[in-house]
Each structure stands twice: as C-alpha cells, then as structure tokens.
Design a protein around this motif. Structure first.
Motif, PDB file in Angstrom:
ATOM      1  N   MET A   1       0.827  -1.206   0.000  1.00  0.00           N
ATOM      2  CA  MET A   1       0.000   0.000   0.000  1.00  0.00           C
ATOM      3  C   MET A   1       0.861   1.255   0.000  1.00  0.00           C
ATOM      4  O   MET A   1       0.582   2.220  -0.730  1.00  0.00           O
ATOM      5  N   SER A   2       1.926   1.258   0.793  1.00  0.00           N
ATOM      6  CA  SER A   2       2.806   2.436   0.818  1.00  0.00           C
ATOM      7  C   SER A   2       3.552   2.607  -0.496  1.00  0.00           C
ATOM      8  O   SER A   2       3.846   3.733  -0.909  1.00  0.00           O
ATOM      9  N   SER A   3       3.830   1.504  -1.199  1.00  0.00           N
ATOM     10  CA  SER A   3       4.510   1.612  -2.486  1.00  0.00           C
ATOM     11  C   SER A   3       3.592   2.145  -3.573  1.00  0.00           C
ATOM     12  O   SER A   3       4.058   2.652  -4.592  1.00  0.00           O
ATOM     13  N   ARG A   4       2.269   2.033  -3.376  1.00  0.00           N
ATOM     14  CA  ARG A   4       1.322   2.556  -4.364  1.00  0.00           C
ATOM     15  C   ARG A   4       1.072   4.048  -4.189  1.00  0.00           C
ATOM     16  O   ARG A   4       0.514   4.680  -5.080  1.00  0.00           O
ATOM     17  N   VAL A   5       1.461   4.587  -3.042  1.00  0.00           N
ATOM     18  CA  VAL A   5       1.315   6.029  -2.788  1.00  0.00           C
ATOM     19  C   VAL A   5       2.707   6.582  -2.537  1.00  0.00           C
ATOM     20  O   VAL A   5       3.295   6.365  -1.477  1.00  0.00           O
ATOM     21  N   GLU A   6       3.224   7.278  -3.508  1.00  0.00           N
ATOM     22  CA  GLU A   6       4.602   7.766  -3.435  1.00  0.00           C
ATOM     23  C   GLU A   6       4.667   9.048  -2.609  1.00  0.00           C
ATOM     24  O   GLU A   6       4.861  10.159  -3.117  1.00  0.00           O
ATOM     25  N   HIS A   7       4.459   8.895  -1.279  1.00  0.00           N
ATOM     26  CA  HIS A   7       4.529  10.053  -0.398  1.00  0.00           C
ATOM     27  C   HIS A   7       5.053   9.604   0.958  1.00  0.00           C
ATOM     28  O   HIS A   7       4.721   8.518   1.445  1.00  0.00           O
ATOM     29  N   ALA A   8       5.841  10.473   1.588  1.00  0.00           N
ATOM     30  CA  ALA A   8       6.486  10.115   2.849  1.00  0.00           C
ATOM     31  C   ALA A   8       5.473   9.881   3.973  1.00  0.00           C
ATOM     32  O   ALA A   8       5.711   9.058   4.861  1.00  0.00           O
ATOM     33  N   SER A   9       4.348  10.594   3.942  1.00  0.00           N
ATOM     34  CA  SER A   9       3.358  10.447   5.013  1.00  0.00           C
ATOM     35  C   SER A   9       2.796   9.031   5.063  1.00  0.00           C
ATOM     36  O   SER A   9       2.687   8.433   6.139  1.00  0.00           O
ATOM     37  N   MET A  10       2.450   8.482   3.912  1.00  0.00           N
ATOM     38  CA  MET A  10       1.924   7.114   3.873  1.00  0.00           C
ATOM     39  C   MET A  10       3.000   6.101   4.251  1.00  0.00           C
ATOM     40  O   MET A  10       2.718   5.108   4.945  1.00  0.00           O
ATOM     41  N   GLN A  11       4.222   6.340   3.834  1.00  0.00           N
ATOM     42  CA  GLN A  11       5.315   5.436   4.189  1.00  0.00           C
ATOM     43  C   GLN A  11       5.582   5.461   5.697  1.00  0.00           C
ATOM     44  O   GLN A  11       5.825   4.420   6.321  1.00  0.00           O
ATOM     45  N   ASN A  12       5.519   6.651   6.310  1.00  0.00           N
ATOM     46  CA  ASN A  12       5.699   6.753   7.763  1.00  0.00           C
ATOM     47  C   ASN A  12       4.571   6.040   8.504  1.00  0.00           C
ATOM     48  O   ASN A  12       4.800   5.372   9.523  1.00  0.00           O
ATOM     49  N   LEU A  13       3.351   6.182   7.999  1.00  0.00           N
ATOM     50  CA  LEU A  13       2.198   5.532   8.632  1.00  0.00           C
ATOM     51  C   LEU A  13       2.349   4.017   8.611  1.00  0.00           C
ATOM     52  O   LEU A  13       2.199   3.346   9.641  1.00  0.00           O
TER      53      LEU A  13
END
Length: 291
Positions: free
Chosen positions: A206-218
């Motif tokens: 899921m984090s790889s489908r949204v290229e943004h640091a906020s989703m990766q941190n979550l």
C-alpha cells in the motif's frame, strides 16, 4: 483523350482509397476482443479514441521494452489508474493523440494559412499528453489521500479501541466511507490480506502505491508496532495527529507562496491596465495644456 485520362485517374484514386480503407478495416477487425470486465471505463478523451488505441496497443505489444513498461506501470499505479489502463494502452494512446493532433492542426493551420511548424508542436504535445495526465492524476490523488487520511485513521482508532482487530477496523472504515482514493487503497489492503498476503507485506504494498512520505511513515509505524506487540490505538491516534499537523503546515506553506505566485499576473496584466487608466487622462490633460 483528356476526358478518358481523367476518368482513369479518378478510377485509380478510388481503387487506391478503397484498398487503403479495406486494409484499415482488416487492421482493426483482426484485433481480438479484449477482456475488460475487471477494468474500469476509460476517461472521455480516451474513450472516444479507443477504437484506434485498441488495435495499435495490440500490434505494438511485442515492441515495448521492459524498462519502458516498468516506468509507465509505476506511473499508472501512482495515479491509481491501473484498473483502467494497461501499459500498452498508454503507449498506444501517445501515438494516437500525437497523430490525431497532427491531423487536426494541419487542417486548422491550412485553413488559417499559418506555418505548418506549429503542427509539430501540437503533435509533440499529443505524444506527451498521456504521461502529463498521469502525473496530474497522481498529484490529485495524493492531495485527496493526504486530506482524508486523518479522518480515516480516527475511524480505525475508534474501532480498535472498541475491541476490533486492525483488519476488522479497516473493514469498518472502508464500509462507512465514500468511494475515494483513500478508501480504494485500504480496500486493496483488505483484498491482499484476504488473499493470504502477510499483513506487513500488504501494508508495504500500500505504501509503495502512494509515493509520499506520510503514507510510508504511517505503514512503517503500524508494522513496527505490530512486530513489537504494542497497542495500535495510541500509535494510530498519534499518526492521525501528525497527519493533521502536516496538512496544516502544507496549507501554511501554500499561503506563504501565494504572494510570490501572484507577482507575475500583477506585473503582466493588472499593473499595465492600472497605469493606462491613470496615465491616459493625464496624457490628454497635458496634451490640451501644451496646445
């Protein structure tokens, strides 16, 4: 004799056009039907040209390089359009848009008696338009997700603190929310888990489908909390608060950038009009005074 030659010329042109038309018909009709039951309907501009995009995508598939395919596939995933298009469809649409704009621009420029070099610019724009559209959709999708994720996390926190597991809480949040990119991503998370994908891997996908640091941190925080056996409620509540702070900071940054962005329209459009309104009466008065 001249009339006979003209008749033969018309017959020859008609035969050539008929042959070209027949070949185009064969080119399009020989393409097998594509199974699109699991794919969404393309946007309007792509839909009206789909009768050209479909056969071209079929014939160019063997010539698509792996590197180019992976690059466009990432753009499709980031834009959330992988349920609408395949890689070959985007590459075919680049060709179709380029040729369509070239043809239309040649007709318009010939009618207006302008230089045909403008047609090249239109053709280049048509070629890069699909990727520009994907980039625009990606940015739009990220803005929606970043705006909605705090509220979405609040629902998950309430469900987790009420005694549900994380996956059940996500299921409740998905069922109670509207059809948005945020709901789509968490729905895909649920689908991956139901297919047997480990929860941590589903979160990473899921984090790889949204290229943004906020989703990766979550996702990193959730994976770390689950691996350490921590209570997810406070972690998710803290993540929701952090996403709200980040959203406020982004809004504050945009507000500070607004005066700089308004500088060019002011200098290029508003100031000249103001100077004309103020200066023209002064010019008339000075002209009358000197006369």
């Amino acid at each position: 004799m001249n009339d006979y030659f003209i008749y033969l010329s018309f017959i020859g042109i008609a035969l050539v056009l008929s042959y070209i038309t027949w070949q185009i018909f064969i080119f399009i009709s020989s393409v097998p039907d594509e199974q699109r039951d699991y794919l969404d309907k393309p946007p309007f501009i792509f839909h009206i040209l789909w009768f050209l995009i479909k056969p071209i995508s079929f014939y160019i598939t063997p010539f698509i390089s792996k590197k180019n395919s992976e690059r466009i596939e990432k753009k499709l995933i980031f834009a959330g359009k992988d349920f609408i298009f395949k890689v070959k469809d985007i590459i075919a649409s680049k060709i179709v848009f380029s040729l369509t704009l070239l043809f239309i621009s040649i007709l318009l420029l010939e009618a207006c008696e302008l230089d045909l070099t403008y047609s090249i610019a239109f053709s280049i724009y048509g070629f890069i338009y699909p990727e520009l559209w994907l980039r625009s959709e990606k940015l739009k999708r990220e803005r929606i997700i970043l705006r909605e994720i705090p509220f979405f996390l609040d629902i998950i926190v309430l469900c987790v603190e009420a005694g549900l597991t994380f996956i059940n809480a996500v299921d409740q949040a998905v069922n109670k929310s509207n059809q948005t990119p945020t709901r789509q991503e968490f729905s895909r998370l649920l689908a991956d888990v139901k297919k047997g994908v480990p929860r941590s891997d589903a979160l990473r996908k899921m984090s790889s489908r949204v290229e943004h640091a906020s989703m990766q941190n979550l996702t990193s925080a959730i994976i770390q909390a689950e691996s350490m056996g921590m209570n997810l409620g406070p972690i998710l509540r803290g993540q929701a608060e952090q996403r709200r702070v980040e959203r406020f900071l982004r809004a504050e940054k945009l507000a500070l950038e607004a005066p700089v962005k308004m500088l060019f329209p002011l200098v290029a459009f508003i100031f000249p009009c103001t100077f004309i309104v103020i200066g023209f009466p002064l010019y008339v008065m000075m002209k009358d005074a000197f006369q």
